[in-house]
Design an enzyme around this catalytic site. Structure first.
Site, short mmCIF file in Angstrom:
data_model
loop_
_atom_site.label_atom_id
_atom_site.label_comp_id
_atom_site.label_asym_id
_atom_site.label_seq_id
_atom_site.Cartn_x
_atom_site.Cartn_y
_atom_site.Cartn_z
N ASP A 259 0.82 -1.21 0.00
CA ASP A 259 0.00 0.00 0.00
C ASP A 259 0.85 1.26 0.00
OD1 ASP A 259 0.59 -0.23 2.72
OD2 ASP A 259 -1.26 -1.38 3.04
N LYS A 281 -4.52 3.65 -1.61
CA LYS A 281 -5.41 4.68 -2.15
C LYS A 281 -4.57 5.68 -2.93
CE LYS A 281 -8.35 8.31 -0.24
NZ LYS A 281 -9.53 8.43 -1.05
N GLY A 312 3.37 -0.93 5.62
CA GLY A 312 4.26 0.04 6.26
C GLY A 312 4.41 -0.26 7.74
N MET A 393 -1.52 9.27 12.99
CA MET A 393 -2.63 10.16 12.63
C MET A 393 -2.52 10.70 11.23
SD MET A 393 -1.21 13.72 13.92
CE MET A 393 0.30 14.20 13.11
N1 SAH Z 1 1.51 -0.13 10.51
C1 SAH Z 1 2.10 1.17 10.52
C2 SAH Z 1 1.11 2.28 10.87
C3 SAH Z 1 0.02 2.45 9.88
S1 SAH Z 1 -1.06 3.81 10.32
C4 SAH Z 1 3.28 1.19 11.51
O1 SAH Z 1 3.45 0.26 12.27
O2 SAH Z 1 4.01 2.16 11.47
C5 SAH Z 1 -0.41 5.10 9.34
C6 SAH Z 1 0.20 6.18 10.20
O3 SAH Z 1 1.49 5.78 10.63
C7 SAH Z 1 0.45 7.47 9.47
O4 SAH Z 1 -0.71 8.26 9.43
C8 SAH Z 1 1.53 8.12 10.30
O5 SAH Z 1 1.01 8.73 11.45
C9 SAH Z 1 2.30 6.92 10.75
N2 SAH Z 1 3.51 6.72 9.93
C10 SAH Z 1 3.77 5.69 9.12
N3 SAH Z 1 4.99 5.81 8.56
C11 SAH Z 1 5.52 6.95 9.03
C12 SAH Z 1 6.73 7.64 8.84
N4 SAH Z 1 7.70 7.14 8.04
N5 SAH Z 1 6.95 8.78 9.52
C13 SAH Z 1 6.01 9.29 10.33
N6 SAH Z 1 4.82 8.69 10.56
C14 SAH Z 1 4.57 7.54 9.90
#
Ligand code: SAH
Length: 484
Positions: A259, A281, A312, A393
């Site tokens: 994604d 998306k 991610g 967020m």
């Molecule tokens: N599974 C992911 C989180 C998904 S929710 C994890 O464990 O990190 C998505 C949110 O994660 C984003 O809105 C942001 O707040 C945060 N996020 C993900 N990657 C990021 C990054 N490289 N830097 C800052 N915030 C991040």
């Protein structure tokens, strides 16, 4: 190539070790672990070698080396710091037809001890013909990180099953094909991940062999391979933060579903000929629904493919990983989860903010304040002191989060920081306090992905960012921009 690498069976063979220092002790350990019988010749022994000799019942000769000490040995290792002694061992070895390795002395050696990657029974030897032991060690280190820790377990299973396979599949080409399919299979991956016990693995292997045999009798067609889904954490963005297992599996998968949060740099680590399917998306398009994603995952697995579901951060932190696991398990698809560095850990490390710190934060809380769920959070608890609260967020949620924290008793001077694109090129940290963080983030034009950290630990932001002085609260700065 003017040398032949060979694997010596040293069990109960006599090896002469000349030298009594720490280097000799390390060689003694290596030789003993290969099952050799040792004869140690040295005028003096360091305590480590003495203990080793006592424990292993090794023959000890307290003297300077003489050619007669070579009697009955098949290999001699000279580990002294005296080149003359090494040369003497070398000359005597040549005369007596005994292989000699002189540590750090290629000219006195007729054989070299390689750098070793030990995944017994898989053993990899790296040699440079004595040109550079340091380079050999570096090659070894690279191989160490490439090869799964449990590779030996896989080899042991293959060893146990070899006779069975030979009896079941008469044709050699068929056997080779079967083994290739096995090493690519979901079962092999489970073994490497330590996700299956030996007995269960053996049983499953036998079942796969039976299926292959039936197929080869019926039509010579390949048996239907069993697919699997690997739920893999891609980490916060920097591809070097992938786990070793994630990298190994990304090199094996047939198809990858990813994604929006998975950056290009991570996708580049995926096997070139794997099919890539974007399920996030895109601006102006509808998000692929979770139900559709589950359907896709099941569909690919049903075709016998190895599916990497790349998410991610960590797949089980605000990643809807649980829903995918439930759907797959109920469809009978094997699932393997590989953790990733979640955004909070990536952001903390990249901005050098400790998530816990004596006197400042005794606990850490990961919260998502997106959508309607935000209303049902315990805001009073989130506003309490002595903790670090990390909000995953959408950036647009920031004003509401801050407002709620203030309403529920958080002091306006509580420190907070927003970290944008943590660990990625262009990472920025906006540090401030609850009373001004919204204005600062707006002024800086922070965009997704970003997260908010609330707590006095965020005053650490920037301390380790290469700045000479601690930046004042409220500074915006850029840290660590890999590849930018
Ligand atoms: N599974 C992911 C989180 C998904 S929710 C994890 O464990 O990190 C998505 C949110 O994660 C984003 O809105 C942001 O707040 C945060 N996020 C993900 N990657 C990021 C990054 N490289 N830097 C800052 N915030 C991040």
């Amino acid at each position: 190539m003017d040398q032949l690498p060979v694997f010596l069976d040293l069990r109960d063979r006599l090896v002469l070790l000349v030298g009594g220092g720490e280097v000799a002790a390390r060689k003694a350990q290596l030789l003993l672990s290969a099952g050799a019988r040792l004869r140690v010749v040295a005028p003096q022994l360091c305590s480590e070698l003495r203990q080793l000799c006592e424990r292993s019942g090794t023959e000890l000769i307290n003297a300077r080396f003489e050619p007669a000490h070579l009697a009955a040995a098949m290999l001699a290792v000279a580990a002294t710091d005296d080149p003359q002694v090494n040369q003497a061992v070398s000359a005597a070895g040549r005369a007596a037809n005994v292989w000699v390795n002189a540590v750090d002395d290629a000219s006195a050696s007729s054989c070299y001890l390689p750098a070793i990657v030990d995944r017994s029974p898989v053993i990899i030897a790296v040699g440079t013909k004595g040109a550079s032991p340091t380079l050999a060690r570096r090659v070894r280190a690279q191989l160490e990180s490439l090869l799964p820790h449990r590779l030996g377990k896989l080899a042991l299973l293959a060893g146990r099953m070899r006779g069975l396979v030979r009896r079941a599949l008469a044709d050699q080409a068929q056997r080779r094909k079967f083994w290739d399919q096995f090493f690519d299979s979901a079962l092999a991956t489970s073994i490497l991940a330590g996700a299956i016990e030996q007995e269960a693995a053996d049983a499953e292997f036998s079942a796969e062999l039976a299926a292959a045999t039936a197929a080869s009798v019926a039509s010579a067609a390949a048996p239907a391979a069993r697919g699997a889904v690997w739920l893999i954490g891609a980490g916060p963005g920097d591809p070097d933060l992938l786990t070793l297992r994630a990298q190994q599996l990304l090199q094996q998968c047939d198809v990858v579903l990813y994604d929006r949060l998975v950056p290009q740099a991570v996708l580049e680590r995926v096997r070139r000929d794997a099919e890539r399917v974007f399920v996030g998306k895109r601006p102006g398009e509808h998000r692929t629904t979770q139900a559709r994603i589950n359907e896709l995952l099941q569909g690919y697995a049903a075709r016998g493919l190895r599916v990497a579901r790349l998410k991610g951060g960590d797949p089980l932190v605000f990643g809807r990983g649980g829903e995918e696991i439930a759907a797959l398990v109920s469809a009978g698809v094997p699932v393997l989860v590989v953790p990733g560095v979640t955004a909070a850990f990536g952001a903390a490390a990249a901005s050098a903010i400790p998530l816990t710190h004596r006197g400042l934060a005794q606990s850490v809380c990961f919260v998502t304040a997106m959508g309607e769920a935000a209303a049902s959070l315990d805001w009073r608890a989130l506003a309490a002191p002595l903790q670090t609260v990390v909000f995953y967020m959408g950036v647009s949620q920031l004003p509401r989060i801050v407002e709620r924290l203030l309403q529920h008793g958080a002091p306006p001077a509580r420190a907070a920081a927003v970290i944008e694109r943590a660990t990625q090129p262009g990472q920025r940290v906006v540090a401030g306090e609850l009373q001004d963080i919204v204005a600062r983030v707006t002024a800086a034009g922070v965009a997704a992905p970003a997260l908010l950290m609330v707590g006095d630990v965020t005053r650490f932001a920037g301390l380790a960012a290469g700045t000479t002085a601690k930046p004042a609260a409220g500074s915006v700065y850029t840290t660590h921009t890999p590849e930018s």
